[in-house]
Motif scaffolding. Structure first.
Motif, short mmCIF file in Angstrom:
data_model
loop_
_atom_site.label_atom_id
_atom_site.label_comp_id
_atom_site.label_asym_id
_atom_site.label_seq_id
_atom_site.Cartn_x
_atom_site.Cartn_y
_atom_site.Cartn_z
N ALA A 1 -56.05 -20.08 -26.26
CA ALA A 1 -57.32 -19.53 -27.01
C ALA A 1 -57.67 -18.23 -26.46
CB ALA A 1 -58.36 -20.40 -26.71
N ARG A 2 -58.21 -17.24 -27.07
CA ARG A 2 -58.92 -15.97 -26.66
C ARG A 2 -60.05 -16.33 -25.77
NH1 ARG A 2 -57.55 -11.40 -29.68
NH2 ARG A 2 -59.65 -10.64 -29.66
N LYS A 3 -60.38 -15.64 -24.62
CA LYS A 3 -61.48 -15.77 -23.76
C LYS A 3 -62.72 -15.23 -24.63
CE LYS A 3 -59.74 -17.21 -19.86
NZ LYS A 3 -59.81 -18.62 -19.50
N ARG A 4 -63.66 -15.76 -24.25
CA ARG A 4 -65.13 -15.55 -24.90
C ARG A 4 -65.85 -15.04 -23.97
NH1 ARG A 4 -66.11 -21.47 -26.77
NH2 ARG A 4 -65.42 -21.43 -24.58
N LEU A 5 -66.57 -13.53 -24.32
CA LEU A 5 -67.35 -12.97 -22.88
C LEU A 5 -68.73 -12.56 -23.77
CD1 LEU A 5 -64.44 -12.82 -22.05
CD2 LEU A 5 -64.98 -10.28 -21.02
N LEU A 6 -69.72 -12.51 -22.84
CA LEU A 6 -70.98 -12.30 -23.19
C LEU A 6 -71.39 -11.29 -22.30
CD1 LEU A 6 -73.81 -12.66 -24.83
CD2 LEU A 6 -74.44 -14.08 -22.69
N LEU A 7 -71.63 -9.97 -23.08
CA LEU A 7 -71.99 -8.79 -22.26
C LEU A 7 -73.56 -8.47 -22.31
CD1 LEU A 7 -70.42 -6.26 -20.95
CD2 LEU A 7 -70.81 -5.00 -23.07
N LEU A 8 -74.20 -8.85 -21.10
CA LEU A 8 -75.54 -8.90 -21.06
C LEU A 8 -76.15 -7.46 -20.55
CD1 LEU A 8 -77.94 -10.92 -21.40
CD2 LEU A 8 -77.68 -11.22 -19.01
N LEU A 9 -77.23 -6.74 -21.33
CA LEU A 9 -77.56 -5.57 -20.84
C LEU A 9 -78.84 -5.38 -20.59
CD1 LEU A 9 -75.90 -4.08 -24.30
CD2 LEU A 9 -74.93 -4.41 -21.99
N LYS A 10 -78.99 -4.48 -19.60
CA LYS A 10 -80.29 -3.97 -19.26
C LYS A 10 -80.77 -3.30 -20.44
CE LYS A 10 -82.57 -0.98 -15.72
NZ LYS A 10 -82.11 -0.22 -14.58
N PRO A 11 -82.25 -3.16 -20.82
CA PRO A 11 -82.54 -2.61 -22.02
C PRO A 11 -82.76 -1.16 -21.66
CG PRO A 11 -84.45 -3.81 -21.03
CD PRO A 11 -83.11 -4.43 -20.25
N PHE A 12 -82.89 -0.44 -22.55
CA PHE A 12 -82.91 1.03 -22.38
C PHE A 12 -84.52 1.73 -22.32
CE2 PHE A 12 -79.19 1.21 -25.58
CZ PHE A 12 -78.28 1.58 -24.48
N ASP A 13 -85.48 0.61 -22.45
CA ASP A 13 -86.88 1.28 -22.40
C ASP A 13 -87.37 1.30 -20.79
OD1 ASP A 13 -86.81 -1.47 -22.09
OD2 ASP A 13 -88.07 -1.88 -23.69
N VAL A 14 -86.67 0.94 -19.73
CA VAL A 14 -87.15 1.16 -18.67
C VAL A 14 -87.34 2.39 -18.31
CG1 VAL A 14 -86.59 0.41 -16.24
CG2 VAL A 14 -85.78 -0.90 -17.99
N TYR A 15 -86.70 3.52 -18.73
CA TYR A 15 -86.81 4.87 -18.54
C TYR A 15 -87.07 5.93 -19.73
CZ TYR A 15 -84.56 3.10 -14.32
OH TYR A 15 -84.27 2.25 -13.06
N PRO A 16 -87.45 7.01 -19.47
CA PRO A 16 -87.84 7.82 -20.75
C PRO A 16 -86.29 7.95 -21.70
CG PRO A 16 -88.45 8.77 -18.83
CD PRO A 16 -87.69 7.75 -18.36
N SER A 17 -86.67 7.98 -23.00
CA SER A 17 -85.54 7.89 -23.98
C SER A 17 -85.17 9.31 -24.26
CB SER A 17 -85.66 7.05 -25.09
OG SER A 17 -86.74 7.32 -25.92
N HIS A 18 -85.98 10.28 -23.87
CA HIS A 18 -85.99 11.67 -24.76
C HIS A 18 -85.67 12.46 -23.41
CE1 HIS A 18 -86.63 10.42 -28.69
NE2 HIS A 18 -87.59 9.62 -28.28
N GLU A 19 -84.83 13.64 -23.79
CA GLU A 19 -84.73 14.59 -22.44
C GLU A 19 -85.99 15.46 -22.34
OE1 GLU A 19 -81.72 18.02 -21.02
OE2 GLU A 19 -81.66 17.16 -23.03
N PRO A 20 -86.64 15.56 -21.00
CA PRO A 20 -88.12 16.38 -20.82
C PRO A 20 -87.64 17.69 -21.33
CG PRO A 20 -86.98 15.87 -18.90
CD PRO A 20 -86.01 15.05 -19.91
N SER A 21 -88.83 18.47 -22.07
CA SER A 21 -88.57 19.97 -22.44
C SER A 21 -89.15 20.48 -21.31
CB SER A 21 -89.50 19.96 -23.70
OG SER A 21 -89.62 21.13 -24.03
N LEU A 22 -88.34 21.63 -21.31
CA LEU A 22 -88.82 22.68 -20.38
C LEU A 22 -90.04 23.72 -20.77
CD1 LEU A 22 -85.22 24.31 -19.36
CD2 LEU A 22 -86.86 23.06 -17.87
N HIS A 23 -90.28 23.59 -22.11
CA HIS A 23 -91.20 24.26 -22.50
C HIS A 23 -92.64 23.91 -22.37
CE1 HIS A 23 -88.55 26.35 -25.32
NE2 HIS A 23 -88.28 25.22 -25.82
N SER A 24 -92.77 22.44 -21.77
CA SER A 24 -93.94 22.07 -21.36
C SER A 24 -94.38 22.26 -19.79
CB SER A 24 -93.82 20.63 -21.34
OG SER A 24 -93.10 19.91 -20.94
#
Length: 315
Positions: free
Chosen positions: A2-25
C-alpha cells in the motif's frame, strides 16, 4: 504494498507581509529607512516559507506516496488515517500539529525559514533578525528529501518525546502539552495565589507548598530549552520522561525557597489548588487556553501518550 499516506501541515502565509515593500514610500530619514529594512526582512521571510513549501511539494510529487496539504489554521479535528505528518514552518507549527495527534502517527518537522547568522550580525544594531529556531525540526529544504527517503525506506526511526497530561477538577483535558504549561492570573501585574504538592503512586504526598508569585510554569524535556531555560531552569535530555517546574518570581518564599524549582519523576503527579478569583492555564503558548477560578484543582503529570518525532541527530 500500500502507498504511504502523508499529511503536509503548513504554517499560514498571513504571519508576515505578502507584498514586497515599495522603495517609493521610503523617505530620507533614518527611521523610515529602518522601517523599510524591517518590512523587507519580513517579506523575505514570507518568500523563504513559500519557497520551502513549494520545494517540499515538488519532492512529494516525485515520490510513490499519497499526500495532501492543509494550513494549520484550517485543521481542528484529530489527525487520523495517515502514516506520517510533515509540518512545514517552525516549532510552533509542529506544536500545533501535536495537539491533534496521538502516539500512532509520527511527525517530521521542516524548518522553512532557518536563522541566517550573517543576517543577524549585519542587522544587530537595527533590529533582531533572528528567524526560526526549529529545535524540534530535523529537516530544512536542504536535507528534506534525504530524510524523507530514509523514513520511507525505514532507515530512520522516530523518538518518543514525553508529553504532559493536564486535568482540571479531575477532568482530563484533550490537549497534551509537548512544551510546557503556564498557570497565571490573566493580568500579569496581579499576584497568583496557589498551593501545590507532589504525589507519588501509592505513597503519602509531600507537604503542601503555598505560593504567591507571578504563576507556575511546568515543562517537559522538549520544552526545557524554551521559556523554562530562559527563566533559569535546566536543559533536560530530550528523551527524559521527567517534568520540570518553576514558581515564577515567588514573593518571600522563606523556608520553602528550595521548593520553588524542581523535577517530577514519571511516576509523580503535581496537584495544584488555585486561590485567585480567576486564572488561566496556557498549553504550549497562547493558542490553547483554559480558564480556572477560585477553588479549582489542576493535576499535571507525564502520563500522556508520547509524541513520535523524527529528530536531528544533534538533538
Amino acid at each position: 504494498m500500500a502507498r504511504k499516506r502523508l499529511l503536509l501541515l503548513l504554517k499560514p502565509f498571513d504571519v508576515y507581509p505578502s507584498h514586497e515593500p515599495s522603495l517609493h514610500s521610503v523617505s530620507s530619514s533614518s527611521s523610515s529607512n529602518n522601517r523599510h529594512k524591517v518590512f523587507r526582512y519580513l517579506y523575505d521571510r514570507t518568500l523563504a516559507h513559500k519557497n520551502a513549501i513549494n520545494f517540499c511539494q515538488s519532492i512529494l510529487k516525485r515520490k510513490a506516496v499519497d499526500w495532501e496539504s492543509v494550513f494549520r489554521s484550517d485543521l481542528s479535528k484529530p489527525i487520523r488515517d495517515v502514516d506520517l505528518v510533515i509540518s512545514v514552518g517552525g516549532d510552533g507549527t509542529l506544536l500545533q500539529a501535536s495537539h491533534l495527534m496521538d502516539d500512532s502517527i509520527p511527525i517530521l518537522g521542516v524548518n522553512s525559514d532557518p536563522t541566517r547568522p550573517h543576517e543577524v550580525a549585519e542587522l544587530s544594531e537595527e533590529f533582531d533578525a533572528t528567524r526560526s529556531t526549529g529545535y524540534l525540526c530535523a529537516a530544512t529544504a536542504n536535507n528534506f528529501e534525504q530524510l524523507l527517503d530514509g523514513i520511507l525506506e525505514k532507515r530512520f526511526v522516530p523518538s518518543e518525546l514525553a508529553r504532559m497530561a493536564i486535568s482540571i477538577n479531575s477532568k482530563l483535558i484533550a490537549t497534551c502539552a509537548l512544551n510546557d504549561v503556564l498557570l497565571s492570573h490573566p493580568c500579569p501585574a496581579t499576584v497568583s495565589r496557589f498551593s501545590f504538592r507532589i504525589r507519588k503512586d501509592e505513597e503519602p504526598p509531600s507537604s503542601l507548598v503555598h505560593c504567591r508569585s507571578s504563576g507556575l510554569r511546568v515543562s517537559t524535556a522538549a520544552g526545557s530549552t524554551a521559556a523554562m531555560h530562559s527563566a533559569g531552569g535546566s536543559i533536560m535530555p530530550i528523551l527524559s520522561k521527567e517534568l520540570q517546574y518553576m514558581v515564577r518570581e515567588p514573593i518571600f518564599p522563606g523556608a520553602t525557597s528550595q521548593l520553588m524549582h524542581g523535577f517530577l519523576k514519571s511516576y509523580e503527579t503535581m496537584d495544584i489548588a488555585w486561590f485567585c478569583k480567576e486564572g488561566l492555564v496556557y498549553i504550549d503558548g497562547s493558542h490553547v487556553v483554559h480558564s480556572i477560578q477560585l477553588g479549582d484543582t489542576i493535576e499535571l503529570s507525564s502520563r500522556a501518550p508520547p509524541l513520535n518525532v523524527y529528530l536531528s541527530p544533534h538533538s
